[in-house]
Design a protein around this motif. Sequence first.
Motif, PDB file in Angstrom:
ATOM      1  N   GLY A   1      -8.509  -4.019  -7.299  1.00 60.19           N
ATOM      2  CA  GLY A   1      -8.552  -3.129  -8.454  1.00 60.19           C
ATOM      3  C   GLY A   1      -7.781  -1.828  -8.292  1.00 60.19           C
ATOM      4  O   GLY A   1      -7.794  -0.988  -9.181  1.00 60.19           O
ATOM      5  N   TRP A   2      -7.091  -1.663  -7.159  1.00 60.50           N
ATOM      6  CA  TRP A   2      -6.297  -0.448  -6.987  1.00 60.50           C
ATOM      7  C   TRP A   2      -5.009  -0.528  -7.787  1.00 60.50           C
ATOM      8  O   TRP A   2      -4.406  -1.596  -7.892  1.00 60.50           O
ATOM      9  N   ARG A   3      -4.588   0.594  -8.317  1.00 62.71           N
ATOM     10  CA  ARG A   3      -3.318   0.648  -9.032  1.00 62.71           C
ATOM     11  C   ARG A   3      -2.211   1.013  -8.047  1.00 62.71           C
ATOM     12  O   ARG A   3      -2.279   2.037  -7.380  1.00 62.71           O
ATOM     13  N   ILE A   4      -1.202   0.154  -7.990  1.00 65.32           N
ATOM     14  CA  ILE A   4      -0.164   0.273  -6.968  1.00 65.32           C
ATOM     15  C   ILE A   4       1.205   0.218  -7.596  1.00 65.32           C
ATOM     16  O   ILE A   4       1.418  -0.484  -8.576  1.00 65.32           O
TER      17      ILE A   4
END
Lengths: 366, 366
Positions: free
Chosen positions: A361-364
């Motif tokens: 769920g991390w934005r990268i």
Amino acid sequence: MVNEKNVVESRLTGPVRVVGVGLLGTSIALGLRARGVDVILSDASPTNVSIAEDYGAGRRATDGDEPQIVVVCVPPDVTASVIVRELSAYPRAVVTDVASVKKPVLDAVIAAGGDVTRYVGSHPLAGRERGGPMAGRADLFVGRPWVVAGHPAISYQTAAAVDDLILDLGATLVEMTAAEHDASVALVSHVPQVVSSVLAQRLVEAPESAVNLAGQGLRDVTRIAASDPELWVQILGANAEPVVEVLSAFRDDLDRFIGALSAPEVPGARREIAEGLAAGNAGVARIPGKHGLDKRYAQLVVMVDDAPGELARLFAEVGEEGVNLEDLRLEHSPGAPIGLAELSVLPEVSGRLAEALAARGWRIAG
Amino acid sequence: MVNEKNVVESRLTGPVRVVGVGLLGTSIALGLRARGVDVILSDASPTNVSIAEDYGAGRRATDGDEPQIVVVCVPPDVTASVIVRELSAYPRAVVTDVASVKKPVLDAVIAAGGDVTRYVGSHPLAGRERGGPMAGRADLFVGRPWVVAGHPAISYQTAAAVDDLILDLGATLVEMTAAEHDASVALVSHVPQVVSSVLAQRLVEAPESAVNLAGQGLRDVTRIAASDPELWVQILGANAEPVVEVLSAFRDDLDRFIGALSAPEVPGARREIAEGLAAGNAGVARIPGKHGLDKRYAQLVVMVDDAPGELARLFAEVGEEGVNLEDLRLEHSPGAPIGLAELSVLPEVSGRLAEALAARGWRIAG
């Protein structure tokens, strides 16, 4: 606090007397205590001695003290007189100091008739933004260069005790003459301080709207402009000649740059500007150590909400993925609800980590 | 890659054409795609278009395109001519650009007869050390200032589309005239670049032994000296007048400082040096945002072996202790087997965290 398992026996054979328990003095004392050395604390301020003692940095002086080494850690403008005083008070001790200029101190000790067969100046290239005994830490010098400025009047054997102290503290021993030292720190420390401070002066009268556009570049260039003026006036005053020499060369380069930029359409002007910028590239590339983007690693940028626990969660999850962080940089924008963490990892794991973090769920990006 | 849950509907009503898919163009395109906007990609290099397309940044241009907005993201020296070309190619589109100087671009567009009732310049204060489409990221502009340089010939209603684009990308809208913008970036971006580059030139011929004494101060001041000379020659050339104005004022301050330092024993000289340094303190204090040591937090310094997994383990364990990291800074010494992680935490948890980490075997001081 130093972990028990890291206590290694000291190379020193007697007590060390530390005069002046500010940041450097307290850090030296803490580091030596961690090696089991008997450390004697002295300071013009009884309060500072009490704080340092409570900190576990050593004990108060007594009449029968016979220090092997005296380390003078007082402000630059009183360093020489304290050295001379300590040389006569402890006629069997080797005396050193940690002032950030070396030739004026040596000259003043000689001029005052101090016994320089037992004095050798030194300078640890370490520090931090906070001062005072409370900021002291046992590990301040680990891996940092520490210059010993030898001179003809002291024997190798006598000066060796100071080498032992430096190695005890985990620093990297560097030998040069006092004049070489002063010219070197003028270049890598004192002139950058002046340039940063003088540049930051331009912001005093600047419109708020302009200052609000500041990015990381301006922040980096002006960070050390926040340094203590009282201390720096002493350092610069003591090392004025080498600093003026480097500053004048910088000013000449700057004048040439301003000249070219004042008439950018003149033939050759743009080439001169480009060459100046390229020379800057070449200069910064000579600075050793990890800094900027390390080309051995791949960088991965992750957006982190500026909320409690988010950064810790990111690093915990990177750890769970079995990936080693080689380096990292944080970036905050003023007022933004989000920060950016730039993780440096080995190129071969970067793709896998990006996917794993995205799946969590991390934005990268990047 | 942007997390699904973060997709918010765009404020735009039509396609956006991005001309020039370097770092900024690709980042704009990625950010707009993440909002579901139809993005048309154009670049002098077909390879760059292919890369950006593969990256998911948008689609190739077709004959029937009717963009609502054209964003010109080409190098500064061709920006004006590309704007003029796009204004005539798409007579119903609003055209903007992202060049880091604004008045020369506006003047050149007017001089070339471009329809400035549909052109408004803009400038996102964002970037990174790497360029090219591969460095693009959808979140590059989040929380960063983005200047719109309005002028009398364009109506509020027409320019509003550019505001929508900027807000779509998560940036903070800042309105100022082209001249105000150029003076502002001269101060906060272009002059720091020149000062950093010219200072770094001093290192080119410096002895290795001197450069090896470099600490974090020199690293910070010279970090941006590693910037691309080709790009900066264009930026500085285009904004020469405001840059020369600020640089000349800086040079005058520097001359005064050198004068005082050349005769530090003259009455008043030390006071002048101290006042210069204090003015630097005041200047740097005006820069907004998180930087330096944040006084709201307590700092805890932890020694971290420069070995795989150690940093990740530290952060994982901080997380396990239920402590939120507010900020952090890493410090590496050249060649040292150890790094220092300075953790910023709320003062009320700092003591507990220090004890907990020490109990887990971490070496802590400060």
